[in-house]
Design a protein around this motif. Structure first.
Motif, PDB file in Angstrom:
ATOM      1  N   GLU A 165       0.900  -1.217  -0.012  1.00 22.01           N
ATOM      2  CA  GLU A 165       0.057  -0.165   0.000  1.00 22.01           C
ATOM      3  C   GLU A 165       0.852   1.249   0.018  1.00 22.01           C
ATOM      4  OE1 GLU A 165      -2.928  -0.193   3.090  1.00 22.01           O
ATOM      5  OE2 GLU A 165      -4.025  -1.851   2.303  1.00 22.01           O
ATOM      6  N   HIS A 192       0.059  -2.248  -7.107  1.00 20.59           N
ATOM      7  CA  HIS A 192      -1.492  -2.399  -6.914  1.00 20.59           C
ATOM      8  C   HIS A 192      -2.092  -3.619  -7.207  1.00 20.59           C
ATOM      9  CE1 HIS A 192      -2.771   1.665  -6.778  1.00 20.59           C
ATOM     10  NE2 HIS A 192      -1.646   2.174  -7.553  1.00 20.59           N
ATOM     11  N   VAL A 195      -1.650  -5.010  -3.660  1.00 19.01           N
ATOM     12  CA  VAL A 195      -2.822  -4.426  -2.803  1.00 19.01           C
ATOM     13  C   VAL A 195      -3.980  -5.371  -2.997  1.00 19.01           C
ATOM     14  CG1 VAL A 195      -4.359  -2.486  -2.385  1.00 19.01           C
ATOM     15  CG2 VAL A 195      -1.602  -2.359  -2.523  1.00 19.01           C
TER      16      VAL A 195
END
Length: 224
Positions: A165, A192, A195
């Protein structure tokens, strides 16, 4: 398709560590071949060894450049840029411990020397000193918040620290500053994806029978 296989599909898209080497080479080239002769306040005359070593560095004659910058440092110990460039050359030669010593000395003489904290962080990263790497690169982003390579490297270090993150946040900032940079986009995508993977794992752990879990499975099947 199971939730486990969905998470595996996300994970298998993540690149190998060889991408770090590509980004490192690109990041080093950002400064190595644009180095200019800068005179520190502590230096009245630029040593001739520094001038020749700078030319050698630009031409890729790294061992000759290292010898020249080392001679310049001996002649003018207070010349921050000579320490800095010696650190850059040693880093390119894979002499990370020596590079760290030179870059720290450059920062001691000139704390906000552009690029010094960044390349100190890269050298620490190459030795897997992740906390030291993060601290150094964060110093660069604080001093030069519009420096896209610094934000990219902060993201790379955060990925290595298993902090996706935080990595995504840093890489989003890098992408805003340099939206077409392939290395930034590459590492931003990695962050990403992680995440997303972690979020799905937590969702499944909290309630494996949730309709959202089934929705993820349906989306994964549709995209397979």
């Amino acid at each position: 398709m199971t939730v486990r296989s969905v998470l595996f599909r996300v994970n298998e898209l993540l690149p190998s560590s060889s991408s770090y080497q590509r980004a490192w080479r690109a990041g080093l080239g950002w400064l190595l071949f644009t180095a200019s002769i800068c005179v520190s306040a502590q230096v009245s005359v630029v040593p001739p060894e520094f001038i020749q070593a700078t030319q050698d560095m630009r031409e890729g004659k790294l061992r000759e450049a290292a010898d020249g910058f080392a001679a310049a440092v001996r002649r003018q110990p207070g010349f921050a840029e000579a320490h800095f460039n010696l650190g850059l050359v040693d880093e390119e030669l894979g002499k990370y411990d020596e590079a760290i010593v030179s870059l720290r000395e450059a920062l001691k003489l000139k704390p906000h020397l552009h690029g010094a904290s960044l390349f100190l962080g890269i050298a620490e990263f190459r030795l897997n000193h992740l906390d030291d790497a993060a601290a150094a690169v964060q110093k660069e982003t604080s001093a030069y918040p519009k420096d896209a390579p610094a934000w990219m490297w902060l993201g790379v270090v955060r990925l290595a620290q298993d902090r996706p993150e935080d990595a995504a946040d840093a890489l989003d900032k890098a992408a805003k500053l340099s939206p077409d940079d392939q290395d930034i986009l590459y590492h931003r995508g990695r962050a990403h994806l992680l995440v997303s993977k972690n979020s799905y794992a937590e969702m499944f752990k909290a309630n494996p029978d949730s309709w959202l879990v089934h929705r993820v499975l349906a989306q994964a099947n549709a995209e397979a």
